[in-house]
Motif scaffolding. Structure first.
Motif, PDB file in Angstrom:
ATOM      1  N   TYR A 265       0.753  -1.239  -0.011  1.00 56.14           N
ATOM      2  CA  TYR A 265       0.045  -0.047   0.092  1.00 56.14           C
ATOM      3  C   TYR A 265       0.962   1.292   0.075  1.00 56.14           C
ATOM      4  O   TYR A 265       0.376   2.397   0.090  1.00 56.14           O
ATOM      5  CB  TYR A 265      -1.079   0.080   1.186  1.00 56.14           C
ATOM      6  N   SER A 266       2.119   1.160   0.063  1.00 52.83           N
ATOM      7  CA  SER A 266       3.197   2.328   0.149  1.00 52.83           C
ATOM      8  C   SER A 266       4.606   1.984  -0.296  1.00 52.83           C
ATOM      9  O   SER A 266       5.303   1.393   0.574  1.00 52.83           O
ATOM     10  CB  SER A 266       3.207   3.009   1.406  1.00 52.83           C
ATOM     11  N   ASN A 267       5.048   2.157  -1.417  1.00 53.28           N
ATOM     12  CA  ASN A 267       6.335   1.754  -1.732  1.00 53.28           C
ATOM     13  C   ASN A 267       7.033   3.118  -1.638  1.00 53.28           C
ATOM     14  O   ASN A 267       8.278   3.052  -2.508  1.00 53.28           O
ATOM     15  CB  ASN A 267       6.162   1.411  -3.225  1.00 53.28           C
ATOM     16  N   TYR A 268       6.771   4.037  -0.806  1.00 56.74           N
ATOM     17  CA  TYR A 268       7.642   5.116  -0.496  1.00 56.74           C
ATOM     18  C   TYR A 268       8.606   5.014   0.689  1.00 56.74           C
ATOM     19  O   TYR A 268       9.286   6.055   1.226  1.00 56.74           O
ATOM     20  CB  TYR A 268       6.873   6.272  -0.200  1.00 56.74           C
ATOM     21  N   TYR A 269       8.457   3.554   1.334  1.00 57.90           N
ATOM     22  CA  TYR A 269       9.473   3.447   2.457  1.00 57.90           C
ATOM     23  C   TYR A 269       9.624   1.969   2.623  1.00 57.90           C
ATOM     24  O   TYR A 269       9.057   1.083   1.971  1.00 57.90           O
ATOM     25  CB  TYR A 269       8.933   4.007   3.788  1.00 57.90           C
ATOM     26  N   PHE A 270      10.761   1.654   3.351  1.00 63.36           N
ATOM     27  CA  PHE A 270      11.184   0.214   3.209  1.00 63.36           C
ATOM     28  C   PHE A 270      11.400  -0.328   4.829  1.00 63.36           C
ATOM     29  O   PHE A 270      11.957   0.186   5.778  1.00 63.36           O
ATOM     30  CB  PHE A 270      12.868   0.213   2.749  1.00 63.36           C
ATOM     31  N   ASP A 271      10.596  -1.326   5.052  1.00 61.78           N
ATOM     32  CA  ASP A 271      10.446  -1.885   6.307  1.00 61.78           C
ATOM     33  C   ASP A 271      11.351  -2.781   6.749  1.00 61.78           C
ATOM     34  O   ASP A 271      11.634  -3.114   7.814  1.00 61.78           O
ATOM     35  CB  ASP A 271       8.896  -2.257   6.770  1.00 61.78           C
ATOM     36  N   TYR A 272      11.979  -3.680   5.672  1.00 62.10           N
ATOM     37  CA  TYR A 272      12.824  -4.515   5.738  1.00 62.10           C
ATOM     38  C   TYR A 272      14.036  -4.449   4.792  1.00 62.10           C
ATOM     39  O   TYR A 272      13.806  -4.385   3.784  1.00 62.10           O
ATOM     40  CB  TYR A 272      12.369  -6.091   5.842  1.00 62.10           C
ATOM     41  N   TRP A 273      15.028  -4.531   5.281  1.00 56.58           N
ATOM     42  CA  TRP A 273      16.346  -4.455   4.344  1.00 56.58           C
ATOM     43  C   TRP A 273      17.340  -5.849   4.674  1.00 56.58           C
ATOM     44  O   TRP A 273      17.353  -6.310   5.631  1.00 56.58           O
ATOM     45  CB  TRP A 273      17.375  -2.944   4.694  1.00 56.58           C
ATOM     46  N   GLY A 274      18.045  -6.016   3.531  1.00 56.17           N
ATOM     47  CA  GLY A 274      19.468  -6.708   3.786  1.00 56.17           C
ATOM     48  C   GLY A 274      20.450  -6.069   4.300  1.00 56.17           C
ATOM     49  O   GLY A 274      20.372  -4.938   4.429  1.00 56.17           O
ATOM     50  N   GLN A 275      21.458  -6.735   4.614  1.00 56.28           N
ATOM     51  CA  GLN A 275      22.749  -6.211   5.263  1.00 56.28           C
ATOM     52  C   GLN A 275      23.646  -5.455   4.245  1.00 56.28           C
ATOM     53  O   GLN A 275      24.373  -4.747   4.506  1.00 56.28           O
ATOM     54  CB  GLN A 275      23.185  -6.962   6.240  1.00 56.28           C
ATOM     55  N   GLY A 276      23.297  -5.822   2.979  1.00 60.98           N
ATOM     56  CA  GLY A 276      24.219  -5.080   1.805  1.00 60.98           C
ATOM     57  C   GLY A 276      25.218  -5.971   1.508  1.00 60.98           C
ATOM     58  O   GLY A 276      25.840  -6.760   2.303  1.00 60.98           O
ATOM     59  N   THR A 277      25.849  -6.079   0.065  1.00 55.12           N
ATOM     60  CA  THR A 277      26.771  -6.638  -0.273  1.00 55.12           C
ATOM     61  C   THR A 277      27.616  -5.774  -1.262  1.00 55.12           C
ATOM     62  O   THR A 277      27.206  -5.088  -2.098  1.00 55.12           O
ATOM     63  CB  THR A 277      26.471  -8.083  -1.155  1.00 55.12           C
ATOM     64  N   LEU A 278      28.987  -5.868  -1.156  1.00 58.07           N
ATOM     65  CA  LEU A 278      29.848  -4.919  -1.792  1.00 58.07           C
ATOM     66  C   LEU A 278      30.128  -5.546  -3.012  1.00 58.07           C
ATOM     67  O   LEU A 278      30.683  -6.685  -3.126  1.00 58.07           O
ATOM     68  CB  LEU A 278      31.192  -4.791  -0.858  1.00 58.07           C
ATOM     69  N   VAL A 279      30.035  -4.665  -4.025  1.00 60.25           N
ATOM     70  CA  VAL A 279      30.233  -5.215  -5.432  1.00 60.25           C
ATOM     71  C   VAL A 279      31.639  -4.280  -5.886  1.00 60.25           C
ATOM     72  O   VAL A 279      31.286  -3.218  -5.932  1.00 60.25           O
ATOM     73  CB  VAL A 279      29.215  -5.327  -6.370  1.00 60.25           C
ATOM     74  N   THR A 280      32.708  -4.769  -6.367  1.00 59.65           N
ATOM     75  CA  THR A 280      33.646  -3.918  -6.882  1.00 59.65           C
ATOM     76  C   THR A 280      33.726  -4.204  -8.505  1.00 59.65           C
ATOM     77  O   THR A 280      33.621  -5.427  -8.619  1.00 59.65           O
ATOM     78  CB  THR A 280      35.034  -4.307  -6.285  1.00 59.65           C
ATOM     79  N   VAL A 281      33.859  -3.133  -9.267  1.00 61.13           N
ATOM     80  CA  VAL A 281      34.140  -3.429 -10.484  1.00 61.13           C
ATOM     81  C   VAL A 281      35.560  -2.975 -10.812  1.00 61.13           C
ATOM     82  O   VAL A 281      36.082  -1.805 -10.740  1.00 61.13           O
ATOM     83  CB  VAL A 281      33.178  -2.479 -11.407  1.00 61.13           C
ATOM     84  N   SER A 282      36.161  -3.948 -11.285  1.00 63.87           N
ATOM     85  CA  SER A 282      37.672  -3.731 -11.596  1.00 63.87           C
ATOM     86  C   SER A 282      38.247  -5.016 -12.347  1.00 63.87           C
ATOM     87  O   SER A 282      37.626  -6.125 -11.938  1.00 63.87           O
ATOM     88  CB  SER A 282      38.372  -3.653 -10.252  1.00 63.87           C
ATOM     89  N   SER A 283      39.007  -4.680 -13.282  1.00 72.00           N
ATOM     90  CA  SER A 283      39.882  -5.436 -14.061  1.00 72.00           C
ATOM     91  C   SER A 283      40.828  -6.385 -13.259  1.00 72.00           C
ATOM     92  O   SER A 283      41.331  -7.358 -13.802  1.00 72.00           O
ATOM     93  CB  SER A 283      40.360  -5.124 -15.239  1.00 72.00           C
TER      94      SER A 283
ATOM     95  N   HIS B 189      23.847   0.667  11.485  1.00 68.97           N
ATOM     96  CA  HIS B 189      24.956   0.401  12.179  1.00 68.97           C
ATOM     97  C   HIS B 189      25.867  -0.427  11.020  1.00 68.97           C
ATOM     98  O   HIS B 189      25.257  -1.220  10.344  1.00 68.97           O
ATOM     99  CB  HIS B 189      24.698  -0.581  13.509  1.00 68.97           C
ATOM    100  N   PRO B 190      27.017  -0.016  11.101  1.00 69.50           N
ATOM    101  CA  PRO B 190      27.885  -0.527   9.918  1.00 69.50           C
ATOM    102  C   PRO B 190      27.900  -2.210  10.002  1.00 69.50           C
ATOM    103  O   PRO B 190      27.848  -2.847  11.126  1.00 69.50           O
ATOM    104  CB  PRO B 190      29.197  -0.038  10.392  1.00 69.50           C
ATOM    105  N   GLY B 191      27.680  -2.732   8.690  1.00 66.91           N
ATOM    106  CA  GLY B 191      27.470  -4.088   8.638  1.00 66.91           C
ATOM    107  C   GLY B 191      26.320  -4.883   8.882  1.00 66.91           C
ATOM    108  O   GLY B 191      26.116  -5.949   8.831  1.00 66.91           O
ATOM    109  N   LYS B 192      25.186  -4.108   9.245  1.00 69.36           N
ATOM    110  CA  LYS B 192      23.932  -4.517   9.546  1.00 69.36           C
ATOM    111  C   LYS B 192      23.024  -4.072   8.608  1.00 69.36           C
ATOM    112  O   LYS B 192      23.419  -3.271   7.893  1.00 69.36           O
ATOM    113  CB  LYS B 192      23.547  -4.182  11.038  1.00 69.36           C
ATOM    114  N   ALA B 193      21.879  -4.572   8.596  1.00 66.91           N
ATOM    115  CA  ALA B 193      20.921  -4.072   7.579  1.00 66.91           C
ATOM    116  C   ALA B 193      20.122  -2.862   8.197  1.00 66.91           C
ATOM    117  O   ALA B 193      20.117  -2.690   9.567  1.00 66.91           O
ATOM    118  CB  ALA B 193      19.638  -5.191   7.711  1.00 66.91           C
ATOM    119  N   PRO B 194      20.071  -1.764   7.506  1.00 61.63           N
ATOM    120  CA  PRO B 194      19.124  -0.612   7.864  1.00 61.63           C
ATOM    121  C   PRO B 194      18.078  -0.985   8.429  1.00 61.63           C
ATOM    122  O   PRO B 194      17.357  -2.046   8.154  1.00 61.63           O
ATOM    123  CB  PRO B 194      19.240   0.150   6.565  1.00 61.63           C
ATOM    124  N   ARG B 195      17.896  -0.183   9.546  1.00 58.29           N
ATOM    125  CA  ARG B 195      16.603  -0.133  10.116  1.00 58.29           C
ATOM    126  C   ARG B 195      15.422   0.911  10.033  1.00 58.29           C
ATOM    127  O   ARG B 195      16.049   2.004  10.044  1.00 58.29           O
ATOM    128  CB  ARG B 195      16.467  -0.553  11.601  1.00 58.29           C
TER     129      ARG B 195
END
Lengths: 119, 111
Positions: A101-119, B41-47
């Motif tokens: 009902y609202s795609n203007y905020y994010f209630d759950y996130w992943g912790q993220g993954t670093l992607v490096t672009v390099s040869s 917090h660094p390394g964690k999922a944003p809240r």
């Protein structure tokens, strides 16, 4: 408890395609929007785009010509493909969920993954 | 250069209040009530902390509150606690084709 987990290569060569998957656990992929966001080193967050549970997509104009976000409901996953990458695409990539009902905020996130672009 | 402007850093002592500002334009923060705030917090999922300018997300302490005046939104933390030390990001819907924009983030230090 809903959890999102990004996965994919941490290193991609210039001009190739960056491919990431976000696996959703603890909840259904239905009735939500699913978004990719990135953060280049030392910079702020950038919205990349989303896919809805019905497959509708919306992308950032600056990336639209190179990006595809898709859904795999059978696996409870959604994916990001970013073509023709350059060093400017080096970033931590996050996946996130928005309520239907609202795609203007994010209630759950992943912790993220670093992607490096390099040869 | 981020679309929304936040201070790079703020600090405060335990028990003190602090406010983080988030300045946009009349095409985003100033016109729409779709401002949200995230704690990272660094390394964690944003809240998610605050959405729709003033609404607290589930499980978020009453010490966190959001307001808006003109083109500037603010996140206030009353009674700082050590665990509040983190980076905070604001976000807003925008009428431009970009759809959603973020601030550059504010690093909060609890002294």
């Amino acid at each position: 408890q809903v959890q999102l987990q990004e996965s994919g290569p941490g290193l991609v060569k210039p001009s190739e395609t960056l491919s990431l998957t976000c696996t959703v656990s603890g909840g259904s992929i239905s009735y939500y929007y699913w978004t990719w966001i990135r953060q280049p080193p030392g910079k702020g967050l950038e919205w990349i785009g989303y896919v809805s549970d019905s497959g509708d997509t919306n992308y950032s104009p600056s990336l639209k010509s190179r990006v595809t976000i898709s859904l795999d409901t059978s696996k409870n996953q959604f994916s990001l493909n970013l073509r023709s990458v350059t060093a400017a695409d080096t970033a931590v990539y996050f996946c996130a969920r928005s309520p239907r009902y609202s795609n203007y905020y994010f209630d759950y996130w992943g912790q993220g993954t670093l992607v490096t672009v390099s040869s | 250069h981020s679309a929304l402007t936040q201070p790079a850093s703020v600090s405060g002592s335990p028990g003190q209040p602090i406010t983080i500002s988030c300045t946009g334009t009349s095409s985003d923060v100033g016109y729409y009530n779709y401002v949200s705030w995230y704690q990272h917090h660094p390394g964690k999922a944003p809240r998610l902390m605050i959405y729709d300018v003033t609404k607290r997300a589930s499980g978020v302490s009453f010490r966190f509150s959001g307001t808006k005046s003109g083109n500037t939104a603010s996140l206030t933390i009353s009674g700082l606690q050590p665990e509040d030390e983190a980076s905070y990001y604001c976000s807003s819907y925008t009428s431009s084709s970009t759809f959603l924009i973020f601030g550059g983030g504010t690093k909060l230090t609890v002294l």
